[in-house]
Design a protein around this motif. Structure first.
Motif, PDB file in Angstrom:
ATOM      1  N   UNK A   3       0.819  -1.217   0.000  1.00  0.00           N
ATOM      2  CA  UNK A   3       0.000   0.000   0.000  1.00  0.00           C
ATOM      3  C   UNK A   3       0.851   1.264   0.000  1.00  0.00           C
ATOM      4  N   UNK A   4       1.999   1.235   0.659  1.00  0.00           N
ATOM      5  CA  UNK A   4       2.865   2.408   0.668  1.00  0.00           C
ATOM      6  C   UNK A   4       3.441   2.666  -0.723  1.00  0.00           C
ATOM      7  N   UNK A   5       3.798   1.605  -1.423  1.00  0.00           N
ATOM      8  CA  UNK A   5       4.275   1.747  -2.806  1.00  0.00           C
ATOM      9  C   UNK A   5       3.192   2.386  -3.666  1.00  0.00           C
ATOM     10  N   UNK A  43       0.686   6.475  -7.096  1.00  0.00           N
ATOM     11  CA  UNK A  43      -0.503   7.264  -7.423  1.00  0.00           C
ATOM     12  C   UNK A  43      -0.175   8.754  -7.387  1.00  0.00           C
ATOM     13  N   UNK A  44       0.543   9.179  -6.371  1.00  0.00           N
ATOM     14  CA  UNK A  44       0.937  10.588  -6.260  1.00  0.00           C
ATOM     15  C   UNK A  44       1.774  11.014  -7.461  1.00  0.00           C
ATOM     16  N   UNK A 103      -3.655  13.731 -13.814  1.00  0.00           N
ATOM     17  CA  UNK A 103      -4.892  12.982 -13.577  1.00  0.00           C
ATOM     18  C   UNK A 103      -5.227  13.028 -12.087  1.00  0.00           C
ATOM     19  N   UNK A 104      -6.405  12.548 -11.749  1.00  0.00           N
ATOM     20  CA  UNK A 104      -6.827  12.465 -10.353  1.00  0.00           C
ATOM     21  C   UNK A 104      -7.287  11.032 -10.084  1.00  0.00           C
ATOM     22  N   UNK A 105      -6.338  10.208  -9.655  1.00  0.00           N
ATOM     23  CA  UNK A 105      -6.666   8.827  -9.315  1.00  0.00           C
ATOM     24  C   UNK A 105      -7.302   8.841  -7.933  1.00  0.00           C
ATOM     25  N   UNK A 106      -8.555   8.393  -7.861  1.00  0.00           N
ATOM     26  CA  UNK A 106      -9.312   8.442  -6.612  1.00  0.00           C
ATOM     27  C   UNK A 106      -9.331   7.078  -5.933  1.00  0.00           C
ATOM     28  N   UNK A 107      -9.905   7.037  -4.752  1.00  0.00           N
ATOM     29  CA  UNK A 107     -10.025   5.782  -4.001  1.00  0.00           C
ATOM     30  C   UNK A 107     -10.797   4.738  -4.810  1.00  0.00           C
ATOM     31  N   UNK A 108     -11.749   5.178  -5.609  1.00  0.00           N
ATOM     32  CA  UNK A 108     -12.526   4.254  -6.441  1.00  0.00           C
ATOM     33  C   UNK A 108     -11.657   3.562  -7.489  1.00  0.00           C
ATOM     34  N   UNK A 133      -5.394   2.806 -17.134  1.00  0.00           N
ATOM     35  CA  UNK A 133      -6.063   3.642 -16.141  1.00  0.00           C
ATOM     36  C   UNK A 133      -5.754   5.116 -16.391  1.00  0.00           C
ATOM     37  N   UNK A 134      -4.495   5.436 -16.553  1.00  0.00           N
ATOM     38  CA  UNK A 134      -4.101   6.835 -16.763  1.00  0.00           C
ATOM     39  C   UNK A 134      -4.751   7.380 -18.025  1.00  0.00           C
TER      40      UNK A 134
END
Length: 74
Positions: free
Chosen positions: A32-34, A39-40, A48-53, A69-70
């Motif tokens: 999860x840390x990776x 994502x950042x 882009x804005x990668x959200x929790x969804x 995805x991107x």
């Protein structure tokens, strides 16, 4: 774009062969840390804005899934 995604991934963890791995999340290769760092970096690099969804294993299991995805968010 694919090359830039690979650069970001290698900056995060350079001990992984991203070209071969197809289950980065499912096999516990990336944690999860990776993913938070990746994502950042993706958000900043590609605007882009990668959200929790979007944080589904299928979106991060391999390089092609990340590029897809991107691309879908641009």
């Amino acid at each position: 774009m694919r090359e830039r995604v690979l650069e970001i991934l290698k900056k995060t963890r350079d001990d992984i062969d991203y070209e071969k791995e197809q289950a980065l999340i499912d096999d516990g290769i990336l944690d999860s840390f990776d993913i938070i760092g990746i994502v950042s970096d993706f958000n900043e690099e590609f605007g882009v804005d990668i959200t929790a969804d979007d944080l589904e294993p299928d979106n991060f299991n391999n390089v092609d899934a990340m590029v897809k995805l991107i691309t879908s968010l641009q």
